[in-house]
Design a protein around this motif. Structure first.
Motif, mmCIF file in Angstrom:
data_model
loop_
_atom_site.group_PDB
_atom_site.id
_atom_site.type_symbol
_atom_site.label_atom_id
_atom_site.label_comp_id
_atom_site.label_asym_id
_atom_site.label_seq_id
_atom_site.Cartn_x
_atom_site.Cartn_y
_atom_site.Cartn_z
ATOM 1 N N UNK A 74 0.820 -1.207 0.000
ATOM 2 C CA UNK A 74 0.000 0.000 0.000
ATOM 3 C C UNK A 74 0.859 1.265 0.000
ATOM 4 N N UNK A 75 1.943 1.265 0.788
ATOM 5 C CA UNK A 75 2.801 2.458 0.889
ATOM 6 C C UNK A 75 3.458 2.787 -0.441
ATOM 7 N N UNK A 76 3.805 1.763 -1.202
ATOM 8 C CA UNK A 76 4.436 1.980 -2.510
ATOM 9 C C UNK A 76 3.555 2.838 -3.414
ATOM 10 N N UNK A 77 2.237 2.668 -3.301
ATOM 11 C CA UNK A 77 1.296 3.394 -4.157
ATOM 12 C C UNK A 77 0.714 4.613 -3.441
ATOM 13 N N UNK A 78 0.223 4.411 -2.230
ATOM 14 C CA UNK A 78 -0.567 5.439 -1.538
ATOM 15 C C UNK A 78 0.242 6.686 -1.200
ATOM 16 N N UNK A 79 1.487 6.504 -0.777
ATOM 17 C CA UNK A 79 2.279 7.658 -0.330
ATOM 18 C C UNK A 79 2.464 8.673 -1.458
ATOM 19 N N UNK A 80 2.862 8.195 -2.628
ATOM 20 C CA UNK A 80 3.042 9.078 -3.781
ATOM 21 C C UNK A 80 1.710 9.663 -4.241
ATOM 22 N N UNK A 81 0.649 8.837 -4.217
ATOM 23 C CA UNK A 81 -0.667 9.302 -4.648
ATOM 24 C C UNK A 81 -1.172 10.434 -3.756
ATOM 25 N N UNK A 82 -0.967 10.319 -2.437
ATOM 26 C CA UNK A 82 -1.408 11.360 -1.506
ATOM 27 C C UNK A 82 -0.625 12.656 -1.705
ATOM 28 N N UNK A 83 0.658 12.539 -2.056
ATOM 29 C CA UNK A 83 1.449 13.732 -2.347
ATOM 30 C C UNK A 83 0.973 14.411 -3.632
ATOM 31 N N UNK A 84 0.509 13.604 -4.587
ATOM 32 C CA UNK A 84 0.097 14.134 -5.889
ATOM 33 C C UNK A 84 -1.300 14.756 -5.874
ATOM 34 N N UNK A 85 -2.194 14.256 -5.001
ATOM 35 C CA UNK A 85 -3.585 14.706 -5.039
ATOM 36 C C UNK A 85 -3.732 16.226 -4.945
ATOM 37 N N UNK A 86 -3.077 16.908 -3.995
ATOM 38 C CA UNK A 86 -3.228 18.373 -3.943
ATOM 39 C C UNK A 86 -2.328 19.115 -4.931
ATOM 40 N N UNK A 87 -1.428 18.393 -5.613
ATOM 41 C CA UNK A 87 -0.474 19.040 -6.518
ATOM 42 C C UNK A 87 -1.116 19.333 -7.871
ATOM 43 N N UNK A 88 -0.725 20.456 -8.459
ATOM 44 C CA UNK A 88 -1.235 20.822 -9.773
ATOM 45 C C UNK A 88 -0.612 19.951 -10.858
ATOM 46 N N UNK A 89 0.694 19.703 -10.736
ATOM 47 C CA UNK A 89 1.413 18.870 -11.697
ATOM 48 C C UNK A 89 1.871 17.606 -10.981
ATOM 49 N N UNK A 90 1.348 16.477 -11.418
ATOM 50 C CA UNK A 90 1.645 15.192 -10.776
ATOM 51 C C UNK A 90 2.748 14.504 -11.575
ATOM 52 N N UNK A 91 3.987 14.764 -11.220
ATOM 53 C CA UNK A 91 5.109 14.267 -12.015
ATOM 54 C C UNK A 91 5.922 13.254 -11.220
#
Length: 311
Positions: A74-91
């Motif tokens: 879960x951490x492999x996917x969720x951690x990056x996804x949570x960082x990207x959700x509020x970001x304008x550019x998900x890179x």
């Protein structure tokens, strides 16, 4: 000519879960809560198994490893996804993308093999209870878990190495919220037929062999349960098997849907939904299923709470 006019991509941009910005705060809170529940539930189960002598059996040794895998998976996917959700550019960088995919492929394959190992464990416990400790000894337990990790590492190494042969032209947008092989095949400027065949063979082999082992184990378990003279014994056997079957079913169905279908633009949205379920929801559900349906876990939890209150 296409390769000559191609500027190699050094980073990828995710489309994410949705293109509607107004949904981002809600999704962030929802998946943050899901991730916290995943961490708390699985860590609590690991600690409970470790501190409760009555749970020091092969079944719970495998279950604690399953919880550890769920945390990593879960951490492999969720951690990056949570960082990207509020970001304008998900890179994500090219190296970061391959790294995420490597660990995801490793933990996912390891969990599938471990679920098959747990089915075999239940078979021995129910059909040969007097020989259980001799057949599933501590050494055998460790060997089965290590073997599952080796198989997962092999799958991840082969799949990730195959991705290195692909070319990606910049700018590049992935219609997903994490790095996975099928969405990368869609946007690659290289012929991906070899990669798709390799993925189909490896994932198909993993799912087929583990499914066959699980189905065979439960066929013998059904025969053993029918032969039991004790109603209480039947109920206990069915209770422990029901938890494992539920966990196996909710993991296998979306995984099969995601990887044993040809990559196409039309199926990307449905595959994204399936990915949310088996990468984020399932790791949260597993400890709940085993805790709610397993009397031994509930009794161990009650005993631990009583000891803490008395002390």
């Amino acid at each position: 000519m296409a390769d000559e006019n191609c500027t190699k991509a050094t980073q990828f941009t995710f489309l994410g879960l949705t293109e509607h910005p107004q949904l981002m705060p809600f999704l962030f809170m929802l998946f943050l809560g899901t991730y916290v529940l995943t961490l708390v539930g699985n860590l609590s189960l690991i600690v409970l198994i470790r501190v409760s002598p009555q749970l020091h059996t092969p079944m719970y040794f495998f279950l604690s490893n399953l919880s550890f895998l769920d945390i990593c998976y879960s951490s492999t996917i969720s951690f990056k996804m949570l960082l990207d959700l509020p970001a304008k550019h998900k890179v994500i960088s090219f190296a970061g993308c391959l790294t995420q995919f490597y660990f995801y492929a490793c933990f996912a394959a390891t969990e599938i093999y471990l679920l098959a190992v747990m089915a075999y464990d239940r078979l021995v416990a129910i059909s040969k209870p007097l020989l259980y400790t001799a057949v599933i000894s501590p050494g055998v337990c460790k060997s089965l878990v290590i073997g599952s990790y080796i198989a997962g590492l092999l799958n991840a190494t082969v799949q990730t190495s195959a991705l290195l042969r692909l070319s990606f032209c910049s700018p590049l947008v992935i219609n997903n919220f994490y790095c996975d092989a099928p969405p990368l095949f869609v946007v690659s400027s290289t012929d991906t037929r070899l990669n798709e065949l390799l993925m189909f063979v490896f994932v198909g082999f993993i799912l087929m062999t583990t499914s066959l082992l699980i189905l065979t184990s439960y066929a013998f378990i059904v025969v053993a349960v029918i032969r039991m003279g004790s109603v209480r014994g039947r109920h206990k056997a069915c209770s422990t098997c029901a938890s494992h079957l539920a966990v196996t079913f909710i993991f296998y169905v979306p995984t099969t849907f995601n990887y044993l279908q040809p990559s196409s633009l039309n199926s990307q949205q449905s595959k994204k939904i399936a990915s949310i379920f088996h990468t984020i929801i399932v790791p949260m559900l597993n400890p709940m299923i085993y805790s709610l349906r397993n009397k031994e876990v509930r009794h161990a939890l009650h005993s631990l709470v009583r000891r803490k209150m008395c002390s």
